[in-house]
Design a protein around this motif. Structure first.
Motif, short mmCIF file in Angstrom:
data_model
loop_
_atom_site.label_atom_id
_atom_site.label_comp_id
_atom_site.label_asym_id
_atom_site.label_seq_id
_atom_site.Cartn_x
_atom_site.Cartn_y
_atom_site.Cartn_z
N SER A 92 0.20 5.03 -2.32
CA SER A 92 0.67 3.66 -2.57
C SER A 92 0.37 2.77 -1.37
O SER A 92 -0.11 1.64 -1.53
N MET A 93 0.67 3.27 -0.17
CA MET A 93 0.40 2.49 1.03
C MET A 93 -1.09 2.19 1.16
O MET A 93 -1.50 1.09 1.52
N GLY A 94 -1.90 3.19 0.85
CA GLY A 94 -3.35 3.01 0.94
C GLY A 94 -3.87 1.96 -0.03
O GLY A 94 -4.73 1.14 0.34
N ARG A 95 -3.37 1.95 -1.24
CA ARG A 95 -3.84 0.98 -2.23
C ARG A 95 -3.41 -0.44 -1.89
O ARG A 95 -4.17 -1.40 -2.09
N ILE A 96 -2.19 -0.57 -1.38
CA ILE A 96 -1.73 -1.90 -0.97
C ILE A 96 -2.58 -2.42 0.18
O ILE A 96 -2.99 -3.59 0.21
N ALA A 97 -2.88 -1.53 1.14
CA ALA A 97 -3.72 -1.92 2.27
C ALA A 97 -5.11 -2.32 1.80
O ALA A 97 -5.71 -3.28 2.33
N THR A 98 -5.64 -1.63 0.80
CA THR A 98 -6.97 -1.96 0.27
C THR A 98 -6.99 -3.36 -0.31
O THR A 98 -7.92 -4.15 -0.04
N ILE A 99 -5.97 -3.71 -1.08
CA ILE A 99 -5.90 -5.03 -1.70
C ILE A 99 -5.81 -6.12 -0.64
O ILE A 99 -6.53 -7.13 -0.68
N LEU A 100 -4.91 -5.93 0.34
CA LEU A 100 -4.70 -6.95 1.36
C LEU A 100 -5.93 -7.12 2.26
O LEU A 100 -6.32 -8.23 2.60
N PHE A 101 -6.55 -6.00 2.62
CA PHE A 101 -7.72 -6.05 3.49
C PHE A 101 -8.89 -6.74 2.79
O PHE A 101 -9.58 -7.57 3.39
N ALA A 102 -9.12 -6.40 1.53
CA ALA A 102 -10.22 -7.01 0.79
C ALA A 102 -9.98 -8.51 0.59
O ALA A 102 -10.91 -9.32 0.64
N HIS A 103 -8.71 -8.90 0.38
CA HIS A 103 -8.39 -10.32 0.19
C HIS A 103 -8.58 -11.10 1.49
O HIS A 103 -9.13 -12.21 1.48
N ARG A 104 -8.15 -10.50 2.58
CA ARG A 104 -8.19 -11.23 3.86
C ARG A 104 -9.59 -11.28 4.48
O ARG A 104 -10.01 -12.29 5.03
N LEU A 105 -10.33 -10.19 4.41
CA LEU A 105 -11.60 -10.10 5.13
C LEU A 105 -12.81 -9.88 4.23
O LEU A 105 -13.90 -9.58 4.72
N GLY A 106 -12.62 -10.03 2.92
CA GLY A 106 -13.72 -9.75 2.00
C GLY A 106 -14.96 -10.57 2.25
O GLY A 106 -16.09 -10.06 2.19
N THR A 107 -14.80 -11.86 2.58
CA THR A 107 -15.94 -12.74 2.78
C THR A 107 -16.73 -12.38 4.04
O THR A 107 -17.95 -12.59 4.10
N SER A 108 -16.05 -11.84 5.05
CA SER A 108 -16.72 -11.56 6.33
C SER A 108 -17.41 -10.21 6.36
O SER A 108 -18.13 -9.91 7.32
N LEU A 109 -17.22 -9.37 5.34
CA LEU A 109 -17.78 -8.02 5.37
C LEU A 109 -19.31 -8.02 5.34
O LEU A 109 -19.95 -7.22 6.04
#
Length: 453
Positions: A92-109
């Motif tokens: 659960s923690m991993g999936r939440i982190a995935t969503i937040l990380f992709a939302h915050r830094l998706g454009t810069s990847l």
């Protein structure tokens, strides 16, 4: 929210600016009405890559053994239910982190794919270290540690997957992206299998804590070291912010030397654009977000591209809280800024407290527009310096002069044409690392608009 702004127009005219996001949805509307009007609403890479994957596979087996010890394998008092709940918590923690990380830094990847490719391995190796530490801690602390490990692995998954896609597209020079991914996947499978076979022998002969940590540190050092070399060996052809700093500062150095002994009106000699391979030698893997540097030296300031219009409007003063409109003095200064950039597809102003150039893009802006704006900010920071106090009149004049300098470089020396000849891709955008907006300026007659309604 509506704002009253903009240029002087005939009594019956108005200007309407629509701000749109990446999906072409209108997120805000800015209107300027005549007085009394209503306001509207708003090659060696494969070798080192194989070596780092091989060492990571063995290190992963050591960390997996530590996790099994931590959840109670071999302990008769351990509960299968507790182990299951721990697994659910980690997932659960991993999936939440995935969503937040992709939302915050998706454009810069994609623009910073080299940085995030190495960062992904740092995340993964940090997770392995936490796994190895977990058996030494009491159970409550162990749960927290293993949850943090799961979060790091999720961050690794997002960063590695996205950056790998960009790097694969870079290497697929003949449009054979599918073939390249298939072969890369096969190679990775073989290397991982070999790592598991060798790791089985290593793990069976390592039992003490000292031996475990010695092997782990050595393997992770090889893993990160080889991955760093692999990332440094890549020469990207797109111009992100760091590569733009290196290329444009090199160009301006040549232009300044060319103009010193000559009159500007004289015939100019072509400048030499550094190639992607040459730039990659001086490129840093990790760079500060939006920093402006001259020839890789100290930071001169910062630049943000694709900000919303209100960010610049507020730099002239906050609007009235009740009406949401700006004073006539604020609007007069903003009129001058619009007039300065009337023939450009971007608008730039400076935020003194943050030492940051703010760039608003029009809806017609292209990749070369973004590069021109960045060139403008870099040139201004180097030759004019960043303002220390908010003197709008002096800043406006400095922006005008630095913009002329950039226009001459782009026009007389044909920088963009020479960039393409040197092997740079100026059609793929890599300057924005945050989802930005665009503005669309409309000039219309208010009476005609009212009749249509």
């Amino acid at each position: 929210m509506a704002q009253s702004i903009l240029k002087k127009q005939p009594p019956s005219a108005r200007i309407e600016i629509e701000e749109i996001d990446e999906s072409k949805h209108v997120v805000a509307t800015y209107l300027a009405f005549p007085a009394g009007g209503k306001r509207g609403s708003s090659s060696r890479i494969d070798v080192v890559d194989s070596l780092q994957a091989f060492s990571s596979s063995i290190a992963g087996m050591l960390s997996s053994r530590a996790v099994l010890e931590g959840i109670g394998v071999g302990d008769s008092g351990a509960s299968p239910t507790a182990a299951l709940l721990l697994s659910v918590l980690q997932e659960s923690m991993g999936r939440i982190a995935t969503i937040l990380f992709a939302h915050r830094l998706g454009t810069s990847l994609e623009p910073e794919c080299k940085m995030y490719r190495l960062a992904a391995d740092i995340f993964n190796d940090s997770a392995m270290i936490l796994d190895c530490l977990s058996p030494a801690l009491p159970k409550p602390s162990r749960v927290v540690l293993l949850s943090c490990s799961s979060v790091l692995r999720s961050l690794c998954g997002v960063a590695a997957g996205s950056s790998k896609a960009s790097l694969s597209a870079h290497f697929a020079t003949q449009g054979n992206l599918g073939e390249l991914n298939a072969k890369d996947s096969s190679q990775e499978t073989i290397i991982s299998l070999m790592g598991m076979l060798v790791g089985s022998l290593v793990v069976s002969h390592i039992s003490s804590k000292w031996a475990t940590w010695s092997a782990m540190i050595a393997l992770l050092a090889v893993h990160l070291g080889t991955n760093y070399l692999a990332v440094r060996a890549v020469s990207m052809r797109t111009l992100n912010r760091q590569r733009a700093n290196l290329v444009f500062s090199n160009c301006f150095e040549q232009i300044d030397k060319e103009l010193q002994p000559k009159n500007i009106a004289d015939q100019v000699a072509p400048i030499r654009i550094p190639t992607p391979e040459e730039i990659s030698i001086g490129e840093r893997v990790f760079e500060r977000d939006g920093v402006l540097r001259w020839q890789g030296g100290k930071a001169l300031g910062f630049c943000r591209i694709g900000v919303d219009l209100q960010t610049i409007l507020n730099l002239f003063g906050e609007p009235n809280q009740a009406s949401g409109s700006y004073t006539s003095t604020q609007l007069a200064e903003f009129e001058k800024l619009l007039e300065l950039y009337k023939d450009d597809e971007y608008i730039m102003w400076f935020d003194v407290p943050r030492k940051t150039f703010m760039v608003v893009l029009r809806d017609t802006a292209t990749v070369t527009t973004q590069l021109s704006a960045w060139m403008h900010a870099l040139s201004h920071a180097q030759y004019r310096g960043v303002p220390r106090t908010q003197d709008d009149k002096a800043l406006m004049e400095d922006l005008r002069r630095s913009k002329q300098h950039v226009s001459r470089a782009c026009g007389s020396y044909g920088i963009f044409e020479q960039l393409q000849k040197a092997g740079w891709d100026i059609e793929t955008g890599a300057m924005e690392t945050v989802s930005g907006t665009r503005i669309k300026v409309k000039e219309s007659n208010s009476s005609a608009s009212a009749k249509d309604q």
